[in-house]
Design a protein around this motif. Sequence first.
Motif, PDB file in Angstrom:
ATOM      1  N   ASN A  33       0.852  -1.176   0.000  1.00 29.89           N
ATOM      2  CA  ASN A  33       0.000   0.000   0.000  1.00 29.89           C
ATOM      3  C   ASN A  33       0.895   1.235   0.000  1.00 29.89           C
ATOM      4  OD1 ASN A  33      -1.833   2.012   0.419  1.00 29.89           O
ATOM      5  ND2 ASN A  33      -2.832   1.052   2.166  1.00 29.89           N
ATOM      6  N   TRP A  34       0.798   2.030  -0.997  1.00 27.97           N
ATOM      7  CA  TRP A  34       1.670   3.192  -1.120  1.00 27.97           C
ATOM      8  C   TRP A  34       1.198   4.375  -0.283  1.00 27.97           C
ATOM      9  CZ3 TRP A  34       5.929   1.494  -2.880  1.00 27.97           C
ATOM     10  CH2 TRP A  34       5.952   0.471  -3.820  1.00 27.97           C
ATOM     11  N   LEU A  35       0.003   4.313   0.287  1.00 23.58           N
ATOM     12  CA  LEU A  35      -0.545   5.463   1.008  1.00 23.58           C
ATOM     13  C   LEU A  35      -0.361   5.388   2.521  1.00 23.58           C
ATOM     14  CD1 LEU A  35      -3.820   5.896  -1.035  1.00 23.58           C
ATOM     15  CD2 LEU A  35      -1.655   7.101  -1.315  1.00 23.58           C
ATOM     16  N   SER A  36      -0.056   4.213   3.051  1.00 21.85           N
ATOM     17  CA  SER A  36       0.155   4.080   4.504  1.00 21.85           C
ATOM     18  C   SER A  36       1.340   3.153   4.715  1.00 21.85           C
ATOM     19  CB  SER A  36      -1.121   3.573   5.179  1.00 21.85           C
ATOM     20  OG  SER A  36      -1.445   2.282   4.701  1.00 21.85           O
ATOM     21  N   SER A  37       1.247   2.291   5.727  1.00 21.67           N
ATOM     22  CA  SER A  37       2.350   1.340   5.921  1.00 21.67           C
ATOM     23  C   SER A  37       2.591   0.617   4.607  1.00 21.67           C
ATOM     24  CB  SER A  37       1.994   0.330   7.012  1.00 21.67           C
ATOM     25  OG  SER A  37       1.912   0.956   8.255  1.00 21.67           O
ATOM     26  N   PRO A  38       3.823   0.547   4.187  1.00 21.59           N
ATOM     27  CA  PRO A  38       4.096  -0.007   2.867  1.00 21.59           C
ATOM     28  C   PRO A  38       3.643  -1.447   2.676  1.00 21.59           C
ATOM     29  CG  PRO A  38       6.033   1.104   3.726  1.00 21.59           C
ATOM     30  CD  PRO A  38       5.019   1.075   4.811  1.00 21.59           C
ATOM     31  N   PHE A  39       3.719  -2.272   3.716  1.00 18.41           N
ATOM     32  CA  PHE A  39       3.400  -3.683   3.542  1.00 18.41           C
ATOM     33  C   PHE A  39       2.454  -4.157   4.642  1.00 18.41           C
ATOM     34  CE2 PHE A  39       7.685  -3.074   1.905  1.00 18.41           C
ATOM     35  CZ  PHE A  39       7.569  -3.607   0.638  1.00 18.41           C
ATOM     36  N   TYR A  40       1.560  -5.055   4.274  1.00 13.27           N
ATOM     37  CA  TYR A  40       0.837  -5.786   5.305  1.00 13.27           C
ATOM     38  C   TYR A  40       0.507  -7.177   4.797  1.00 13.27           C
ATOM     39  CZ  TYR A  40      -3.745  -4.556   3.196  1.00 13.27           C
ATOM     40  OH  TYR A  40      -4.815  -4.388   2.365  1.00 13.27           O
ATOM     41  N   VAL A  41       0.397  -8.080   5.734  1.00 16.54           N
ATOM     42  CA  VAL A  41       0.075  -9.468   5.448  1.00 16.54           C
ATOM     43  C   VAL A  41      -1.265  -9.749   6.098  1.00 16.54           C
ATOM     44  CG1 VAL A  41       0.776 -11.873   5.786  1.00 16.54           C
ATOM     45  CG2 VAL A  41       2.518 -10.113   5.422  1.00 16.54           C
ATOM     46  N   ARG A  42      -2.115 -10.475   5.405  1.00 17.83           N
ATOM     47  CA  ARG A  42      -3.414 -10.873   5.945  1.00 17.83           C
ATOM     48  C   ARG A  42      -3.520 -12.388   5.786  1.00 17.83           C
ATOM     49  NH1 ARG A  42      -8.135  -8.629   7.496  1.00 17.83           N
ATOM     50  NH2 ARG A  42     -10.070  -9.572   6.832  1.00 17.83           N
ATOM     51  N   ARG A  59       1.054  -5.325   9.839  1.00 15.64           N
ATOM     52  CA  ARG A  59       1.762  -4.272   9.102  1.00 15.64           C
ATOM     53  C   ARG A  59       3.257  -4.250   9.406  1.00 15.64           C
ATOM     54  NH1 ARG A  59      -2.163  -0.951   7.004  1.00 15.64           N
ATOM     55  NH2 ARG A  59      -4.183  -1.128   8.006  1.00 15.64           N
ATOM     56  N   GLY A  60       4.017  -3.807   8.419  1.00 16.17           N
ATOM     57  CA  GLY A  60       5.448  -3.630   8.598  1.00 16.17           C
ATOM     58  C   GLY A  60       5.996  -2.596   7.646  1.00 16.17           C
ATOM     59  N   ASP A  61       7.030  -1.911   8.065  1.00 15.81           N
ATOM     60  CA  ASP A  61       7.683  -0.945   7.192  1.00 15.81           C
ATOM     61  C   ASP A  61       8.492  -1.643   6.105  1.00 15.81           C
ATOM     62  OD1 ASP A  61       6.648   1.288   8.483  1.00 15.81           O
ATOM     63  OD2 ASP A  61       8.283   1.317   9.939  1.00 15.81           O
ATOM     64  N   THR A  62       8.846  -2.902   6.366  1.00 16.38           N
ATOM     65  CA  THR A  62       9.530  -3.723   5.355  1.00 16.38           C
ATOM     66  C   THR A  62       8.757  -5.022   5.220  1.00 16.38           C
ATOM     67  OG1 THR A  62      10.942  -4.875   6.952  1.00 16.38           O
ATOM     68  CG2 THR A  62      11.791  -2.790   6.026  1.00 16.38           C
ATOM     69  N   ILE A  63       8.964  -5.719   4.120  1.00  9.95           N
ATOM     70  CA  ILE A  63       8.288  -7.006   3.941  1.00  9.95           C
ATOM     71  C   ILE A  63       8.758  -7.989   5.005  1.00  9.95           C
ATOM     72  CG2 ILE A  63       9.914  -7.888   2.219  1.00  9.95           C
ATOM     73  CD1 ILE A  63       6.111  -8.509   2.431  1.00  9.95           C
ATOM     74  N   GLU A  68       7.588 -11.343   9.663  1.00 15.84           N
ATOM     75  CA  GLU A  68       7.883 -11.760  11.041  1.00 15.84           C
ATOM     76  C   GLU A  68       6.605 -11.759  11.873  1.00 15.84           C
ATOM     77  OE1 GLU A  68      10.965  -9.248  12.629  1.00 15.84           O
ATOM     78  OE2 GLU A  68      12.446  -9.968  11.191  1.00 15.84           O
ATOM     79  N   LYS A  69       5.769 -10.749  11.693  1.00 13.94           N
ATOM     80  CA  LYS A  69       4.495 -10.697  12.413  1.00 13.94           C
ATOM     81  C   LYS A  69       3.581 -11.832  11.967  1.00 13.94           C
ATOM     82  CE  LYS A  69       4.685  -5.755  13.349  1.00 13.94           C
ATOM     83  NZ  LYS A  69       4.070  -4.436  13.138  1.00 13.94           N
ATOM     84  N   ALA A  70       3.601 -12.160  10.681  1.00 15.70           N
ATOM     85  CA  ALA A  70       2.801 -13.275  10.172  1.00 15.70           C
ATOM     86  C   ALA A  70       3.290 -14.596  10.753  1.00 15.70           C
ATOM     87  CB  ALA A  70       2.841 -13.303   8.650  1.00 15.70           C
ATOM     88  N   ASP A  71       4.610 -14.776  10.815  1.00 19.28           N
ATOM     89  CA  ASP A  71       5.176 -15.989  11.423  1.00 19.28           C
ATOM     90  C   ASP A  71       4.734 -16.118  12.876  1.00 19.28           C
ATOM     91  OD1 ASP A  71       6.540 -16.850   9.137  1.00 19.28           O
ATOM     92  OD2 ASP A  71       8.373 -15.767   9.681  1.00 19.28           O
ATOM     93  N   ALA A  72       4.759 -15.019  13.618  1.00 22.03           N
ATOM     94  CA  ALA A  72       4.351 -15.042  15.025  1.00 22.03           C
ATOM     95  C   ALA A  72       2.867 -15.377  15.149  1.00 22.03           C
ATOM     96  CB  ALA A  72       4.650 -13.694  15.683  1.00 22.03           C
TER      97      ALA A  72
END
Length: 105
Positions: A33-42, A59-63, A68-72
């Motif tokens: 998403n170019w308008l907010s946090s650059p990356f998110y995983v769902r 969400r993460g500033d980097t992929i 890492e949040k998705a893994d957790a």
Amino acid sequence: MTTATKMHEACEALEKQIAEIGYASPQVAIHINWLSSPFYVRIEHKSAQGVAGQSGFLRGDTIEEAMEKADAYVADLPSVEEARMRDFTHALGRLIDQGREIGVD
């Protein structure tokens, strides 16, 4: 190997982990998403009774940070037995509430 290929492989690996726990229909998606946090995983999945579960937006500033949040999230998923008990408890609670609404005690 391209970044897109690596992202696709990471999603497939998470889907495989979720399926190995015993959940049905795991789906992992990475969004840019170019308008907010650059990356998110769902992440979405279903229990054996078909009750849907989802991670929300990880969400993460980097992929790497988002993954890492998705893994957790996947590591913290309850076992299928625990999920079934939770689904049963929720369904029983709804049934009790419906009974109260119509005057059954």
